[in-house]
Motif scaffolding. Structure first.
Motif, PDB file in Angstrom:
ATOM      1  N   SER A  18       0.818  -1.102   0.169  1.00  0.00           N
ATOM      2  CA  SER A  18       0.060  -0.049  -0.025  1.00  0.00           C
ATOM      3  C   SER A  18       0.933   1.155   0.078  1.00  0.00           C
ATOM      4  O   SER A  18       1.923   1.184   0.596  1.00  0.00           O
ATOM      5  CB  SER A  18      -0.890  -0.105   1.175  1.00  0.00           C
ATOM      6  N   LYS A  19       0.325   2.122  -0.906  1.00  0.00           N
ATOM      7  CA  LYS A  19       1.229   3.361  -0.870  1.00  0.00           C
ATOM      8  C   LYS A  19       0.694   4.374   0.060  1.00  0.00           C
ATOM      9  O   LYS A  19       1.556   5.546   0.455  1.00  0.00           O
ATOM     10  CB  LYS A  19       1.187   4.015  -2.353  1.00  0.00           C
ATOM     11  N   ASN A  20      -0.428   4.603   0.226  1.00  0.00           N
ATOM     12  CA  ASN A  20      -1.114   5.684   1.092  1.00  0.00           C
ATOM     13  C   ASN A  20      -2.342   5.199   1.834  1.00  0.00           C
ATOM     14  O   ASN A  20      -2.508   4.074   1.893  1.00  0.00           O
ATOM     15  CB  ASN A  20      -1.350   6.949   0.185  1.00  0.00           C
ATOM     16  N   LEU A  21      -3.010   5.965   2.512  1.00  0.00           N
ATOM     17  CA  LEU A  21      -3.973   5.744   3.302  1.00  0.00           C
ATOM     18  C   LEU A  21      -5.366   5.350   2.210  1.00  0.00           C
ATOM     19  O   LEU A  21      -5.985   4.299   2.736  1.00  0.00           O
ATOM     20  CB  LEU A  21      -4.720   6.956   3.941  1.00  0.00           C
ATOM     21  N   LEU A  22      -5.611   5.809   1.156  1.00  0.00           N
ATOM     22  CA  LEU A  22      -6.578   5.410   0.318  1.00  0.00           C
ATOM     23  C   LEU A  22      -6.304   3.766  -0.252  1.00  0.00           C
ATOM     24  O   LEU A  22      -7.222   2.888  -0.220  1.00  0.00           O
ATOM     25  CB  LEU A  22      -6.751   6.134  -0.837  1.00  0.00           C
ATOM     26  N   THR A  23      -5.118   3.376  -0.414  1.00  0.00           N
ATOM     27  CA  THR A  23      -4.642   2.077  -0.859  1.00  0.00           C
ATOM     28  C   THR A  23      -4.766   1.307   0.112  1.00  0.00           C
ATOM     29  O   THR A  23      -5.104  -0.092   0.108  1.00  0.00           O
ATOM     30  CB  THR A  23      -3.348   2.064  -1.732  1.00  0.00           C
ATOM     31  N   ASP A  24      -4.640   1.732   1.542  1.00  0.00           N
ATOM     32  CA  ASP A  24      -4.706   0.717   2.749  1.00  0.00           C
ATOM     33  C   ASP A  24      -6.376   0.514   2.906  1.00  0.00           C
ATOM     34  O   ASP A  24      -6.549  -0.685   3.026  1.00  0.00           O
ATOM     35  CB  ASP A  24      -4.260   1.774   3.842  1.00  0.00           C
ATOM     36  N   VAL A  25      -6.996   1.454   2.742  1.00  0.00           N
ATOM     37  CA  VAL A  25      -8.618   1.187   2.926  1.00  0.00           C
ATOM     38  C   VAL A  25      -8.920   0.473   1.848  1.00  0.00           C
ATOM     39  O   VAL A  25      -9.710  -0.588   2.007  1.00  0.00           O
ATOM     40  CB  VAL A  25      -9.285   2.677   2.910  1.00  0.00           C
ATOM     41  N   TRP A  26      -8.434   0.538   0.634  1.00  0.00           N
ATOM     42  CA  TRP A  26      -8.794  -0.280  -0.514  1.00  0.00           C
ATOM     43  C   TRP A  26      -8.370  -1.816  -0.513  1.00  0.00           C
ATOM     44  O   TRP A  26      -9.046  -3.031  -0.418  1.00  0.00           O
ATOM     45  CB  TRP A  26      -8.571   0.037  -1.813  1.00  0.00           C
ATOM     46  N   ASN A  27      -7.229  -2.018  -0.264  1.00  0.00           N
ATOM     47  CA  ASN A  27      -6.451  -3.225  -0.003  1.00  0.00           C
ATOM     48  C   ASN A  27      -7.182  -4.030   1.341  1.00  0.00           C
ATOM     49  O   ASN A  27      -7.056  -5.338   1.068  1.00  0.00           O
ATOM     50  CB  ASN A  27      -5.094  -3.217   0.218  1.00  0.00           C
ATOM     51  N   PHE A  28      -7.413  -3.405   2.096  1.00  0.00           N
ATOM     52  CA  PHE A  28      -7.732  -4.329   3.477  1.00  0.00           C
ATOM     53  C   PHE A  28      -9.072  -4.360   3.838  1.00  0.00           C
ATOM     54  O   PHE A  28      -9.549  -4.989   4.613  1.00  0.00           O
ATOM     55  CB  PHE A  28      -6.834  -3.810   4.574  1.00  0.00           C
ATOM     56  N   LEU A  29      -9.822  -3.174   3.372  1.00  0.00           N
ATOM     57  CA  LEU A  29     -11.450  -3.068   3.788  1.00  0.00           C
ATOM     58  C   LEU A  29     -12.378  -3.476   2.819  1.00  0.00           C
ATOM     59  O   LEU A  29     -13.189  -4.065   2.924  1.00  0.00           O
ATOM     60  CB  LEU A  29     -11.591  -1.814   4.427  1.00  0.00           C
ATOM     61  N   LEU A  31     -11.368  -4.637  -0.336  1.00  0.00           N
ATOM     62  CA  LEU A  31     -11.224  -5.829  -1.430  1.00  0.00           C
ATOM     63  C   LEU A  31     -11.809  -7.035  -0.686  1.00  0.00           C
ATOM     64  O   LEU A  31     -11.579  -7.214   0.481  1.00  0.00           O
ATOM     65  CB  LEU A  31      -9.823  -5.943  -1.693  1.00  0.00           C
ATOM     66  N   LYS A  32     -12.490  -7.897  -1.500  1.00  0.00           N
ATOM     67  CA  LYS A  32     -12.895  -9.273  -0.951  1.00  0.00           C
ATOM     68  C   LYS A  32     -11.824 -10.064  -0.875  1.00  0.00           C
ATOM     69  O   LYS A  32     -11.136 -10.586  -1.848  1.00  0.00           O
ATOM     70  CB  LYS A  32     -14.105  -9.759  -1.671  1.00  0.00           C
ATOM     71  N   PRO A  33     -11.428 -10.752   0.362  1.00  0.00           N
ATOM     72  CA  PRO A  33     -10.304 -11.625   0.325  1.00  0.00           C
ATOM     73  C   PRO A  33     -10.375 -12.850  -0.700  1.00  0.00           C
ATOM     74  O   PRO A  33     -11.753 -13.433  -0.666  1.00  0.00           O
ATOM     75  CB  PRO A  33     -10.214 -12.098   1.780  1.00  0.00           C
ATOM     76  N   LYS A  34      -9.413 -13.480  -1.260  1.00  0.00           N
ATOM     77  CA  LYS A  34      -9.737 -14.590  -2.022  1.00  0.00           C
ATOM     78  C   LYS A  34     -10.044 -15.928  -1.143  1.00  0.00           C
ATOM     79  O   LYS A  34     -10.868 -16.692  -1.838  1.00  0.00           O
ATOM     80  CB  LYS A  34      -8.058 -14.919  -2.728  1.00  0.00           C
ATOM     81  N   ILE A  35      -9.444 -15.837   0.013  1.00  0.00           N
ATOM     82  CA  ILE A  35      -9.929 -17.051   0.975  1.00  0.00           C
ATOM     83  C   ILE A  35     -10.590 -16.676   2.192  1.00  0.00           C
ATOM     84  O   ILE A  35     -10.169 -15.757   2.888  1.00  0.00           O
ATOM     85  CB  ILE A  35      -8.645 -17.926   1.212  1.00  0.00           C
ATOM     86  N   LYS A 212     -17.583  -6.983  10.862  1.00  0.00           N
ATOM     87  CA  LYS A 212     -17.691  -6.686   9.618  1.00  0.00           C
ATOM     88  C   LYS A 212     -16.283  -6.186   9.150  1.00  0.00           C
ATOM     89  O   LYS A 212     -15.411  -6.639   8.383  1.00  0.00           O
ATOM     90  CB  LYS A 212     -18.565  -5.898   8.855  1.00  0.00           C
ATOM     91  N   ILE A 213     -15.984  -5.107   9.802  1.00  0.00           N
ATOM     92  CA  ILE A 213     -14.678  -4.403   9.668  1.00  0.00           C
ATOM     93  C   ILE A 213     -13.532  -5.213  10.115  1.00  0.00           C
ATOM     94  O   ILE A 213     -12.462  -5.640   9.361  1.00  0.00           O
ATOM     95  CB  ILE A 213     -14.577  -2.916  10.377  1.00  0.00           C
ATOM     96  N   HIS A 214     -13.608  -5.726  11.324  1.00  0.00           N
ATOM     97  CA  HIS A 214     -12.302  -6.560  11.838  1.00  0.00           C
ATOM     98  C   HIS A 214     -12.302  -7.949  10.993  1.00  0.00           C
ATOM     99  O   HIS A 214     -11.040  -8.191  10.461  1.00  0.00           O
ATOM    100  CB  HIS A 214     -12.685  -6.897  13.170  1.00  0.00           C
ATOM    101  N   ASN A 215     -13.307  -8.635  10.586  1.00  0.00           N
ATOM    102  CA  ASN A 215     -13.017  -9.753   9.881  1.00  0.00           C
ATOM    103  C   ASN A 215     -12.701  -9.466   8.481  1.00  0.00           C
ATOM    104  O   ASN A 215     -11.880 -10.527   8.108  1.00  0.00           O
ATOM    105  CB  ASN A 215     -14.471 -10.692   9.687  1.00  0.00           C
ATOM    106  N   ARG A 216     -13.078  -8.521   8.009  1.00  0.00           N
ATOM    107  CA  ARG A 216     -12.474  -8.193   6.485  1.00  0.00           C
ATOM    108  C   ARG A 216     -11.015  -7.645   6.558  1.00  0.00           C
ATOM    109  O   ARG A 216     -10.070  -8.433   5.660  1.00  0.00           O
ATOM    110  CB  ARG A 216     -13.279  -7.065   5.934  1.00  0.00           C
ATOM    111  N   VAL A 217     -10.566  -6.770   7.517  1.00  0.00           N
ATOM    112  CA  VAL A 217      -9.225  -6.369   7.659  1.00  0.00           C
ATOM    113  C   VAL A 217      -8.221  -7.897   8.029  1.00  0.00           C
ATOM    114  O   VAL A 217      -7.305  -8.172   7.419  1.00  0.00           O
ATOM    115  CB  VAL A 217      -8.923  -5.485   8.497  1.00  0.00           C
TER     116      VAL A 217
END
Length: 241
Positions: A18-29, A31-35, A212-217
């Motif tokens: 992640s490069k910044n706050l926005l990509t953190d939010v996108w990558n960890f919150l 995006l649907k995890p593959k598994i 929802k937030i905790h489990n997704r991250v």
């Protein structure tokens, strides 16, 4: 003449940083995890089973917590290699939303960690309480002779602004009798009392959103640790450098 088949070789790659706050939010919150990783303890029997497993493995009584949350993922890498990655945890944003929750290892040690929301450590008129304060209860670096599954773990007492009492990351060899097919199994678990109360809060909407937030991250974090460990192990085995 035998037919000419083209064999496509799949080379693993590390997770993107992640490069910044926005990509953190996108990558960890977002995006649907593959598994999917969340272990649902939706019955008294399942909760008791996991309580006993935790007590047996890490020697920590967790039955008193009103919330017991576990995530689990299979990793195609040895237990020792995975645990080495956990010991090196420093907030690298490939596997942790460090722009949202910045890691600060006290004296560069894994035993004591502060995590600050957006990296803010103090305001002009006073200190800003850490989101987490992790203090190691036990770091089990070497498996016991009786541990047939090669178990190792990090166990922390957790305080701060986020409602967690204990935090553990645990890795062991897979157990075929439990239908585990990967080389190793990585667990992340937390136990706590919502709002400091022993009984689960009646604010169901707040609990629902928190979960929802905790489990997704958490799921995205474990998926990324899996990807990183498998990529490193492939390189060690002579893969593409």
């Amino acid at each position: 003449m035998s037919p000419n088949f083209t064999h496509k070789v799949t080379i693993k790659s590390p997770p993107d940083s992640s490069k910044n706050l926005l990509t953190d939010v996108w990558n960890f919150l977002f995006l649907k995890p593959k598994i999917a990783t969340h272990v649902k303890l939706d019955s008294f029997e399942k909760r008791e089973e996991y309580t006993q497993r935790v007590l047996q493995r890490i020697g920590m009584e967790v039955s008193g917590y009103s919330v017991l949350n576990f995530h689990k993922i299979g990793v195609e890498a040895p237990v020792g290699a995975i645990f080495a990655e956990l010991l090196d945890w420093n907030g690298d944003s490939t596997c942790w939303p460090n722009h949202v929750a910045q890691i600060n290892r006290i004296d560069d040690q894994i035993e004591e960690i502060d995590i600050h929301l957006f990296g803010i450590k103090k305001y002009p008129f006073g200190w800003f309480s850490p989101l987490f304060k992790l203090n190691a209860i036990r770091i089990h670096r070497t498996p016991e002779l009786a541990d047939l599954d090669n178990a190792r773990y990090l166990l922390y007492k957790c305080s701060g602004g986020y409602p967690i009492g204990i935090f553990t990351m645990y890795v062991r060899s897979s157990i075929p009798e439990q239908n585990e097919t990967s080389q190793s199994q990585l667990f992340l678990g937390v136990g706590f009392d919502f709002y400091g109360k022993k009984k689960t809060s009646k604010f169901n909407l707040v609990n629902f959103l928190w979960e929802k937030i905790h489990n997704r991250v958490t799921a995205n974090t474990l998926n990324r640790i899996k990807q990183l460990c498998e990529w490193r192990f492939e390189k060690m085995q002579g893969g593409i450098k």
